[in-house]
Design an enzyme around this catalytic site. Structure first.
Site, PDB file in Angstrom:
ATOM      1  N   LYS A   1      15.293   7.498  92.986  1.00  0.00           N
ATOM      2  CA  LYS A   1      15.731   6.663  92.078  1.00  0.00           C
ATOM      3  C   LYS A   1      14.276   6.221  91.252  1.00  0.00           C
ATOM      4  O   LYS A   1      14.089   6.179  90.067  1.00  0.00           O
ATOM      5  CB  LYS A   1      16.427   5.582  92.453  1.00  0.00           C
ATOM      6  CG  LYS A   1      17.881   5.836  92.638  1.00  0.00           C
ATOM      7  CD  LYS A   1      18.742   4.428  92.984  1.00  0.00           C
ATOM      8  CE  LYS A   1      18.057   3.696  94.194  1.00  0.00           C
ATOM      9  NZ  LYS A   1      18.309   4.125  95.586  1.00  0.00           N
TER      10      LYS A   1
ATOM     11  N   ARG B   1      20.816   1.403 106.242  1.00  0.00           N
ATOM     12  CA  ARG B   1      20.674   1.559 104.802  1.00  0.00           C
ATOM     13  C   ARG B   1      21.667   2.531 104.103  1.00  0.00           C
ATOM     14  O   ARG B   1      22.643   2.372 103.207  1.00  0.00           O
ATOM     15  CB  ARG B   1      19.559   1.605 104.299  1.00  0.00           C
ATOM     16  CG  ARG B   1      18.693   0.468 104.302  1.00  0.00           C
ATOM     17  CD  ARG B   1      16.958   0.987 104.396  1.00  0.00           C
ATOM     18  NE  ARG B   1      16.628   1.611 103.055  1.00  0.00           N
ATOM     19  CZ  ARG B   1      15.310   2.122 103.252  1.00  0.00           C
ATOM     20  NH1 ARG B   1      14.625   2.334 104.243  1.00  0.00           N
ATOM     21  NH2 ARG B   1      15.116   2.523 102.036  1.00  0.00           N
TER      22      ARG B   1
ATOM     23  N   ARG C   1       6.821   2.285 104.067  1.00  0.00           N
ATOM     24  CA  ARG C   1       7.512   1.039 103.970  1.00  0.00           C
ATOM     25  C   ARG C   1       8.125   0.407 105.179  1.00  0.00           C
ATOM     26  O   ARG C   1       8.525   1.396 106.061  1.00  0.00           O
ATOM     27  CB  ARG C   1       8.682   1.194 103.026  1.00  0.00           C
ATOM     28  CG  ARG C   1       8.214   0.747 101.412  1.00  0.00           C
ATOM     29  CD  ARG C   1       9.514   1.223 100.619  1.00  0.00           C
ATOM     30  NE  ARG C   1      10.747   0.796 100.990  1.00  0.00           N
ATOM     31  CZ  ARG C   1      11.756   1.210 100.244  1.00  0.00           C
ATOM     32  NH1 ARG C   1      11.553   1.606  99.191  1.00  0.00           N
ATOM     33  NH2 ARG C   1      12.861   0.684 100.507  1.00  0.00           N
TER      34      ARG C   1
ATOM     35  N   ARG D   1       8.493   9.555 103.906  1.00  0.00           N
ATOM     36  CA  ARG D   1       7.992   8.807 102.771  1.00  0.00           C
ATOM     37  C   ARG D   1       6.615   8.181 102.929  1.00  0.00           C
ATOM     38  O   ARG D   1       6.541   7.254 103.812  1.00  0.00           O
ATOM     39  CB  ARG D   1       9.102   8.107 101.996  1.00  0.00           C
ATOM     40  CG  ARG D   1       8.597   7.377 100.888  1.00  0.00           C
ATOM     41  CD  ARG D   1       9.756   7.063  99.891  1.00  0.00           C
ATOM     42  NE  ARG D   1      10.532   5.970 100.472  1.00  0.00           N
ATOM     43  CZ  ARG D   1      11.777   5.566  99.813  1.00  0.00           C
ATOM     44  NH1 ARG D   1      12.193   5.958  98.701  1.00  0.00           N
ATOM     45  NH2 ARG D   1      12.243   4.534 100.339  1.00  0.00           N
TER      46      ARG D   1
ATOM     47  N   ARG E   1      24.273  -3.075  93.320  1.00  0.00           N
ATOM     48  CA  ARG E   1      24.492  -2.190  94.610  1.00  0.00           C
ATOM     49  C   ARG E   1      25.801  -2.468  95.253  1.00  0.00           C
ATOM     50  O   ARG E   1      26.119  -2.007  96.434  1.00  0.00           O
ATOM     51  CB  ARG E   1      23.592  -2.748  95.540  1.00  0.00           C
ATOM     52  CG  ARG E   1      22.372  -1.854  95.956  1.00  0.00           C
ATOM     53  CD  ARG E   1      21.406  -2.235  96.884  1.00  0.00           C
ATOM     54  NE  ARG E   1      20.779  -1.389  97.634  1.00  0.00           N
ATOM     55  CZ  ARG E   1      19.433  -0.990  97.213  1.00  0.00           C
ATOM     56  NH1 ARG E   1      18.830  -1.169  96.072  1.00  0.00           N
ATOM     57  NH2 ARG E   1      19.012  -0.010  97.955  1.00  0.00           N
TER      58      ARG E   1
HETATM   59  P1  ADP Z   1      15.971   2.183  98.808  1.00  0.00           P
HETATM   60  O1  ADP Z   1      17.063   2.520  97.420  1.00  0.00           O
HETATM   61  O2  ADP Z   1      15.256   3.252  99.211  1.00  0.00           O
HETATM   62  O3  ADP Z   1      17.052   1.676 100.040  1.00  0.00           O
HETATM   63  P2  ADP Z   1      15.087  -0.370  97.338  1.00  0.00           P
HETATM   64  O4  ADP Z   1      13.768  -0.687  97.106  1.00  0.00           O
HETATM   65  O5  ADP Z   1      15.910  -0.040  96.109  1.00  0.00           O
HETATM   66  O6  ADP Z   1      15.079   0.876  98.631  1.00  0.00           O
HETATM   67  O7  ADP Z   1      15.700  -1.584  98.221  1.00  0.00           O
HETATM   68  C1  ADP Z   1      15.098  -2.071  99.479  1.00  0.00           C
HETATM   69  C2  ADP Z   1      16.104  -2.880 100.123  1.00  0.00           C
HETATM   70  O8  ADP Z   1      16.011  -4.260  99.214  1.00  0.00           O
HETATM   71  C3  ADP Z   1      17.756  -2.781 100.137  1.00  0.00           C
HETATM   72  O9  ADP Z   1      17.860  -2.200 101.403  1.00  0.00           O
HETATM   73  C4  ADP Z   1      18.114  -4.236 100.297  1.00  0.00           C
HETATM   74  O10 ADP Z   1      18.027  -4.868 101.405  1.00  0.00           O
HETATM   75  C5  ADP Z   1      17.375  -4.861  99.234  1.00  0.00           C
HETATM   76  N1  ADP Z   1      17.829  -4.747  98.059  1.00  0.00           N
HETATM   77  C6  ADP Z   1      17.364  -4.175  96.716  1.00  0.00           C
HETATM   78  N2  ADP Z   1      18.238  -4.157  95.679  1.00  0.00           N
HETATM   79  C7  ADP Z   1      19.518  -4.847  96.026  1.00  0.00           C
HETATM   80  C8  ADP Z   1      20.461  -5.401  95.524  1.00  0.00           C
HETATM   81  N3  ADP Z   1      20.790  -4.974  94.199  1.00  0.00           N
HETATM   82  N4  ADP Z   1      21.351  -6.209  96.075  1.00  0.00           N
HETATM   83  C9  ADP Z   1      21.024  -6.454  97.512  1.00  0.00           C
HETATM   84  N5  ADP Z   1      19.926  -6.249  98.077  1.00  0.00           N
HETATM   85  C10 ADP Z   1      19.057  -5.412  97.395  1.00  0.00           C
END
Ligand code: ADP
Ligand code: ZN
Length: 211
Positions: A13, A163, A152, A122, A88
């Site tokens: 993404k 996740r 990360r 990654r 999400r």
């Molecule tokens: P990835 O898609 O690789 O898991 P992100 O950077 O999008 O990585 O998200 C990392 C973490 O941030 C998620 O695992 C979650 O804990 C938190 N997070 C991100 N976006 C949201 C959201 N819309 N609602 C709740 N938690 C979120």
């Protein structure tokens, strides 16, 4: 054009969002990036978010929705935006429909079995670039800006497992949510970032590809 990007963790993404942002002059808004900036800055939101992110769980909806609502209220979003990592879950999707007008949901489809390796291999740069160790040939610095790459904190097997589970249970149902609204564009996310990007651009050009 306002777009929601959907896809499992590691589906690409972030990579596609920055390429799309350049091509279509859209703002790239990533809730994950916002949380990581807060963690780095030691803010109250950052402290709260970290406790969930470390466990592979979602940050509570009230906090996340408020952040996105505030961000979308800023003037610079008028040219269009790409939401990466939000919504999400169903609650967030319904909230978003109250304060935003979404044109498309772009779903990047990658078999879940590939994601553990993709994420754990990654390496990322503060400039936003990300790489996979298998293509770095031992390099430890960013090919774009030269800064040191890092992993990360949540890109470890245990957190990734959580996740992926969170994704399957809470986020994947959004595919049907946007399908029912006639906004879903789904592309095969298997292949190089360039190949996937080409597919996305084609799909955005041809409304017939919308499902
Ligand atoms: P990835 O898609 O690789 O898991 P992100 O950077 O999008 O990585 O998200 C990392 C973490 O941030 C998620 O695992 C979650 O804990 C938190 N997070 C991100 N976006 C949201 C959201 N819309 N609602 C709740 N938690 C979120
Ligand atoms: Zn860089």
């Amino acid at each position: 054009m306002n777009v929601v990007l959907l896809g499992a963790p590691g589906a690409g993404k972030g990579t596609q969002a920055s390429m799309l942002a350049d091509k279509y002059n859209l703002l790239h808004i990533s809730t994950g990036d916002i949380f990581r900036a807060n963690i780095k800055g030691g803010t109250k939101i950052g402290k709260l978010a970290k406790s969930y992110i470390d466990k592979g769980q979602l940050v509570p909806d009230e906090v996340t929705c408020d952040i996105v609502k505030d961000r979308l209220a800023q003037k610079d979003t008028s040219c269009g935006y790409m939401l990466d990592g939000f919504p999400r879950n169903l609650f967030q999707a319904k909230e978003l429909d109250k304060f935003a007008s979404i044109d498309y949901c772009l779903n990047i489809d990658v078999p879940l079995g590939l994601l553990m390796d993709r994420i754990c291999g990654r390496r990322v740069c503060t400039c936003g670039e990300s790489y996979h160790v298998s293509t770095l040939g031992g390099a430890t610095t960013c090919l774009k800006c030269g800064k040191e790459l890092y992993q990360r904190a949540d890109d470890n097997p245990e957190t990734v497992g959580a996740r992926l589970k969170t994704y399957t249970q809470q986020t994947a149902p959004l595919i049907d949510y946007y399908k029912a609204q006639g906004k879903l564009i789904s592309v095969d996310g298997n292949g190089s970032p360039k190949e996937v990007f080409a597919r996305i651009c084609e799909a955005l050009k041809a409304p017939a590809n919308r499902i």
